[in-house]
Design a protein around this motif. Sequence first.
Motif, short mmCIF file in Angstrom:
data_model
loop_
_atom_site.label_atom_id
_atom_site.label_comp_id
_atom_site.label_asym_id
_atom_site.label_seq_id
_atom_site.Cartn_x
_atom_site.Cartn_y
_atom_site.Cartn_z
N GLN A 48 72.19 10.56 69.76
CA GLN A 48 72.41 11.31 71.00
C GLN A 48 73.66 12.17 70.90
OE1 GLN A 48 70.22 11.46 73.65
NE2 GLN A 48 71.58 13.18 74.13
N ALA A 49 74.70 11.61 70.28
CA ALA A 49 75.94 12.37 70.12
C ALA A 49 75.72 13.60 69.24
CB ALA A 49 77.03 11.47 69.53
N ALA A 50 74.95 13.44 68.16
CA ALA A 50 74.65 14.58 67.29
C ALA A 50 73.83 15.62 68.04
CB ALA A 50 73.90 14.11 66.04
N SER A 51 72.88 15.16 68.83
CA SER A 51 72.04 16.08 69.61
C SER A 51 72.87 16.87 70.61
CB SER A 51 70.94 15.29 70.32
OG SER A 51 70.07 16.14 71.02
N ASN A 52 73.89 16.22 71.18
CA ASN A 52 74.75 16.90 72.16
C ASN A 52 75.57 18.01 71.53
OD1 ASN A 52 73.81 15.20 74.16
ND2 ASN A 52 75.54 13.77 74.02
N LEU A 53 75.76 17.95 70.21
CA LEU A 53 76.52 19.00 69.52
C LEU A 53 75.70 20.26 69.29
CD1 LEU A 53 78.27 16.78 66.81
CD2 LEU A 53 79.37 17.85 68.79
N CYS A 54 74.38 20.14 69.43
CA CYS A 54 73.49 21.27 69.16
C CYS A 54 73.65 22.35 70.22
CB CYS A 54 72.04 20.82 69.10
SG CYS A 54 71.69 19.70 67.73
N ALA A 55 73.59 23.61 69.79
CA ALA A 55 73.77 24.73 70.71
C ALA A 55 72.48 25.09 71.44
CB ALA A 55 74.30 25.94 69.94
N ASN A 56 71.32 24.70 70.86
CA ASN A 56 70.05 25.10 71.48
C ASN A 56 68.93 24.18 70.99
OD1 ASN A 56 69.30 26.11 68.83
ND2 ASN A 56 70.58 27.91 69.31
N ASP A 57 67.73 24.40 71.52
CA ASP A 57 66.59 23.56 71.16
C ASP A 57 66.21 23.71 69.68
OD1 ASP A 57 66.37 22.46 73.64
OD2 ASP A 57 64.71 23.73 74.30
N HIS A 58 66.41 24.88 69.12
CA HIS A 58 66.10 25.08 67.70
C HIS A 58 66.95 24.14 66.84
CE1 HIS A 58 65.19 27.00 63.89
NE2 HIS A 58 66.50 27.08 63.67
N GLU A 59 68.23 24.05 67.16
CA GLU A 59 69.10 23.16 66.38
C GLU A 59 68.71 21.70 66.61
OE1 GLU A 59 73.21 23.93 67.09
OE2 GLU A 59 73.17 25.90 66.11
N ARG A 60 68.31 21.36 67.82
CA ARG A 60 67.87 19.98 68.08
C ARG A 60 66.59 19.67 67.30
NH1 ARG A 60 69.34 21.98 73.18
NH2 ARG A 60 71.34 21.11 73.87
N ALA A 61 65.69 20.63 67.24
CA ALA A 61 64.47 20.43 66.46
C ALA A 61 64.79 20.19 65.00
CB ALA A 61 63.55 21.65 66.61
N MET A 62 65.79 20.90 64.47
CA MET A 62 66.14 20.74 63.06
C MET A 62 66.69 19.34 62.78
SD MET A 62 65.91 22.04 60.14
CE MET A 62 65.34 23.65 60.67
N LEU A 63 67.39 18.76 63.73
CA LEU A 63 67.83 17.37 63.57
C LEU A 63 66.64 16.44 63.36
CD1 LEU A 63 70.70 16.83 66.19
CD2 LEU A 63 70.91 16.85 63.70
N HIS A 64 65.61 16.66 64.16
CA HIS A 64 64.40 15.82 64.04
C HIS A 64 63.67 16.10 62.73
CE1 HIS A 64 64.27 13.78 67.94
NE2 HIS A 64 64.80 14.88 68.45
N VAL A 65 63.71 17.34 62.26
CA VAL A 65 63.10 17.67 60.98
C VAL A 65 63.71 16.83 59.87
CG1 VAL A 65 62.86 19.46 59.22
CG2 VAL A 65 62.44 20.02 61.61
#
Length: 757
Positions: free
Chosen positions: A280-297
């Motif tokens: 969750q902390a890493a996800s909060n660092l993301c600037a947008n949904d694209h970056e959040r999607a890349m975490l899941h990738v």
Amino acid sequence: MIQTRHLFLLLFLLPALLPAECMPGPAFYGYRFLNPAVVEYDSRLSPFYDAFRQYYPEVENKKGAVTYDDNIMEWYERYCEGVQPGHLNAIIYGNTENGLQRLLALIGRKDAKAADLPSGFRTNTFASHLLSYRCEEVVEYLLFAKRCEPNVTVPTESTLPPPERRRVEMERLINEGLDRFKAIESHYVRLRYAYQIVRLAHYLKEHEYVLELYDYLMPKIDANPSIIYDWIEGHRAGALQALGDYPQSAYLYSRIFERCPSKRETAYRSFKIRTDEEWQAASNLCANDHERAMLHVLRAQNSRAVVVAEMDKIYAFEPGSISLEPLLMRELLELEKDLLGLDFNPNKRMNKARARRPRPDAGKRLVALQEFVNRAVDDGKTANPELWLLARGVIEMLAGDYFYARKTFAELLESDSDSVRQQVTIMREVMNVLALNRINDSVEVYYYDLLNDDDLRATYPSLRPLVNDKLEAIYYRTGHPGKATLMQYGFDDLRKNPDLSYIKELENMGDSLLGNRFDKLLLASRVGEYPKDDINHLLGVYYLQRGQWESALEVFQRIPTARRDSYGVYAPFVKQFKDRVNFRPSASIATYNKVDLLERLLSLEDDARRSLNDTIAARNYFNIGLAHYNMSYYSYNWRMADNFRSGSSGYRAATARNATTVFSHPDAPVGNRENFSMDRARYYFERALSRAPSREAAAEATYFLAKTERNQHYAAGKPGGARPFNYFRLLRDEYNDTRFYQTAVEECRTFAWFVGR
């Protein structure tokens, strides 16, 4: 006569012989038809193609060299493409320290020109450029980088300096680099120095110092966009991870993965999240949904990841993400390996034991993926809708929903993509095989013709085993076990354990007026050029093993006279004190093929019965008994009544709890029948003893009766039971005054032991 071309073609219709389950062999036996190349290779996700890299030459060709290539190309672009990449590579990665020192000295001379360069540099466009533009900072940096390199690579143990000396050298280089950094005017060269300094600290495992250096150096650099920024970020991410800041580290690795091809593999391997809180902390660092999607990738690559769940998250953030495509293909390939042909795969048990296939949750994975794919297809938001529709059809096929799979595949037949159309074409054929539940002549001929396509077989090597394993399963189920066994194992394995029902089934295939070309060519390919003769020979052996002489002879006589010798010639009338299965009789001794020998034995018996002369009768009976003995497992003519002999069978029979003549063997997947029977040999030796014209002849017959008695005892499977010595006792007590008795004592250690005990 069957044409040679047809025989050749049928070889490809028939399955490769499968290893017995106790033999070493491949860990997995299955079928593969999905072509990952349907998913277009995208270098931005290159590590995700590792699972099927053989389909993507780009992965293997660039692997390991991409860092060097990217570095050279960046230098190339910095110099406005005015130098040759090969010349850059020669100086940057070559053994050029001395040349660079000479170049640096020339730069300090106003009158220096290209002709003054060292011989190896004179034709190098990069060296000429550095001299012409007096690039002193660049040359000094290149020399510095070459001194750093041995400390930040993994040298062989023999060249590795002591840890203390290496640390001192690295610290000295860091301090030197910091001093140079302060004086450098070019921000790009500053960036390069910053990378070397941070990298040295990273390899020293001074993680906090890495972060301090980063904070000190990076604000002082204002270079144009460069891959070096991401190279430095990689060391920063590694230091953060080492210090326990997994969220920040994971976020940085995800950005490096997407932006920097040369560090994509490292970022992919280094990405790590341990807890939901860190995630969750890493996800909060993301600037947008694209970056959040890349975490899941990246998280989807973890061996413990629930891939469909990660795909669902990626889809929620970015439905058109191309990263979904290799993840989808990877999961389809896994499910194909789990489930395709599972109900008729002949190596199902081996797959479960060796390869853990299918996975315990394969069914649940299929259902979950089907739900997700159906939603993605219905939404129509994916980057490649045809790929998702293809996935829907494949899943329906694996689930056994052939009606819906046919409809789905039909929608894709008009695709503009050649690879999609080819994939759909083969999947429809596969689905038809899976859906088969009965076989008739037209079905057999269809698959014979289909597999005559050389290109199709070469493209899909799993097609032949899939078709034949399915046909075999149906043959077993519908009462054609002989045909099924012939297809799975081949005629040679049937010969090792003859089964009358199987042989009769093969006879019918060869004799049937309605037999289709599949049957005829199956026999020609799996049995041989003369299938009828070979089947008759096998049937004759079957009767011979059971002591049915007359039946065996009648069958052997069906074989044309000119071909009878091809089934072996025998000289069974040689006496041995010590049984040797590899014994070869003298070439001067008369030999017989099977028909001639059986006719000879029947003639001997008829003469013995008719004769009033005990010498003739006893000799004939003894020779008949000797022939039977020598045709058994225990002697050299065993091939007369057997097709395969295992040296271990005698011991296994002797130690078995119950008498048996059929044994498992790695080279006999349907069993190995051994010809242990001593009944007929014993019968004729007893007749010889009863008509013996002399005590010498009686002693000899008694000795061979003892051999049959002992062999029969061991073959009966009585471990620990008392060994019989009835005939040895008779020989000792009644014939100890004969010459044969003395010879037996000298030649037979067992008899000598019995006499002397």
